[in-house]
Design an enzyme around this catalytic site. Structure first.
Site, short mmCIF file in Angstrom:
data_model
loop_
_atom_site.label_atom_id
_atom_site.label_comp_id
_atom_site.label_asym_id
_atom_site.label_seq_id
_atom_site.Cartn_x
_atom_site.Cartn_y
_atom_site.Cartn_z
N ASN A 14 0.89 -1.17 0.00
CA ASN A 14 0.00 0.00 0.00
C ASN A 14 0.93 1.22 0.00
O ASN A 14 1.57 1.51 1.01
CB ASN A 14 -0.86 -0.04 1.26
CG ASN A 14 -2.10 0.81 1.21
OD1 ASN A 14 -2.79 0.92 2.21
ND2 ASN A 14 -2.44 1.40 0.08
N CYS A 87 -5.82 6.03 7.62
CA CYS A 87 -5.18 4.98 6.82
C CYS A 87 -4.28 4.17 7.74
O CYS A 87 -3.32 4.71 8.31
CB CYS A 87 -4.38 5.59 5.68
SG CYS A 87 -3.59 4.36 4.62
N ASN A 164 -12.81 5.00 9.51
CA ASN A 164 -13.32 5.18 8.15
C ASN A 164 -14.25 4.01 7.84
O ASN A 164 -14.22 2.98 8.51
CB ASN A 164 -12.18 5.31 7.13
CG ASN A 164 -11.23 4.13 7.15
OD1 ASN A 164 -11.35 3.23 7.96
ND2 ASN A 164 -10.27 4.13 6.25
N ASN A 197 -14.82 1.47 1.76
CA ASN A 197 -13.90 0.46 1.26
C ASN A 197 -14.62 -0.89 1.33
O ASN A 197 -15.38 -1.14 2.28
CB ASN A 197 -12.64 0.39 2.13
CG ASN A 197 -11.82 1.67 2.06
OD1 ASN A 197 -12.08 2.56 1.26
ND2 ASN A 197 -10.81 1.76 2.91
N GLU A 221 -10.52 0.10 -2.49
CA GLU A 221 -10.58 1.29 -1.64
C GLU A 221 -11.25 2.43 -2.39
O GLU A 221 -10.93 2.70 -3.54
CB GLU A 221 -9.18 1.72 -1.22
CG GLU A 221 -8.46 0.72 -0.33
CD GLU A 221 -7.24 1.34 0.32
OE1 GLU A 221 -7.38 2.40 0.97
OE2 GLU A 221 -6.14 0.78 0.18
N ARG A 222 -12.19 3.10 -1.70
CA ARG A 222 -12.82 4.27 -2.31
C ARG A 222 -11.74 5.32 -2.59
O ARG A 222 -10.86 5.57 -1.77
CB ARG A 222 -13.89 4.85 -1.38
CG ARG A 222 -13.34 5.22 -0.04
CD ARG A 222 -14.33 5.90 0.88
NE ARG A 222 -13.61 6.26 2.09
CZ ARG A 222 -14.02 7.13 2.98
NH1 ARG A 222 -15.17 7.74 2.83
NH2 ARG A 222 -13.31 7.42 4.05
N CYS A 230 -4.74 -2.87 2.56
CA CYS A 230 -5.47 -1.78 3.23
C CYS A 230 -5.46 -2.11 4.71
O CYS A 230 -6.02 -3.12 5.13
CB CYS A 230 -6.90 -1.67 2.70
SG CYS A 230 -7.91 -0.46 3.60
N GLY A 231 -4.79 -1.27 5.49
CA GLY A 231 -4.64 -1.56 6.92
C GLY A 231 -5.96 -1.55 7.67
O GLY A 231 -6.29 -2.50 8.39
#
Length: 291
Positions: A14, A87, A164, A197, A221-222, A230-231
């Protein structure tokens, strides 16, 4: 035209463009962010991380009110230029960037608080590289359905917020996981107000070994499309799998993503259950751009 001094870094694939702007003077437009992140005509990245002193960015006031030691704010922009709240891979790479550039210190056993749009997040060193406490999480309301190209029918998803928004979908096999074409954006029904996401997950065989859960994941991911990792998505996927597994499911998970493996741990605190993410953070090269 100004010169932007930047560093390229990644956490399990990423990848990010990072730069220091302590005074908060560099205000990139959406088009500039998208151009820098373009893999053919720019540096190429899933997003941009700007290191700005919390006192010099409007959103930093809330971070300093929460923790006066949150000196640095992680201003994160997706590859399309849109603003993102948090993130999980990015905050580890961001911490590595601060430390390697002598902007912050983080000795073993110490904690580095970082301001984000979803609150202050605490980072520590560990054997995997860095561990970030992503705070409390919550289930989202509703029962969304997710449609993805090359998956024949809509699948039920579980909405989870970890600073998020995410929708996690369980698949039946590795073959299904590999067949999904995530070059196209999955369609969530009903549409999520802020987008989300989307993680597609398959349990390992066995799913639990020596008290540690194990899953495999892909993500769209958006604002960035499919990424190698993606963490926060890995955290959401582990939380969703534990939720589906029910009582007795472990609180520690290993999540395989196309770019590597990250660790997720759920643990109690005074203000409720928190979840942490651990994994590597690498800085690859430095450069200059005219913007």
């Amino acid at each position: 035209m100004a010169t932007l001094h930047f560093t390229k870094g990644h956490g399990t694939g990423n990848d990010f463009v990072l730069f220091a702007d302590p005074a908060g003077e560099v205000d990139l437009t959406e088009d500039q962010v998208a151009a820098i992140c373009d893999r053919h005509f720019g540096v190429g990245a899933n997003g941009i991380l700007r290191a700005v002193l919390s006192r010099n960015i409007a959103e930093g006031a809330a971070a300093l009110a929460e923790d006066a030691d949150a000196e640095w704010f992680m201003d994160y922009r997706n590859a399309d230029g849109s603003v993102a709240e948090m993130c999980g891979n990015g905050i580890r790479v961001f911490s590595r960037f601060l430390i390697d550039n002598a902007l912050a210190r983080l000795e073993p056993g110490e904690t580095l608080p970082i301001g984000t749009r979803s609150g202050v997040r605490d980072v520590q060193r560990n054997a995997a590289g860095f561990q970030a406490d992503l705070g409390r999480w919550r289930l989202s309301a509703g029962e969304p359905l997710v449609r993805a190209k090359e998956l024949p029918v809509a699948r039920p998803g579980l909405g989870i917020t970890v600073g998020n928004p995410h929708v996690v979908v369980a698949l039946a096999s590795v073959e299904e996981l590999e067949s999904a074409d995530l070059a196209y954006s999955p369609v969530i029904e009903p549409e999520q107000p802020d987008g989300a996401n989307v993680e597609f997950v398959v349990a390992a065989e066995p799913m639990v070994k020596d008290g540690v859960g194990h899953i495999r994941m892909r993500v769209h991911e958006r604002g960035s499309g499919e990424t190698l990792s993606c963490g926060t998505g890995a955290v959401a996927a582990a939380l969703a799998t534990r939720y589906w597994a029910g009582a007795g499911a472990p609180n520690q998970w290993k999540v395989d993503v196309p770019g590597g493996t990250v660790g997720v741990r759920m643990f109690p605190t005074e203000d409720g259950e928190h979840v942490s993410l651990s994994g590597p953070a690498e800085l690859v090269f430095v450069g200059e751009l005219e913007v």
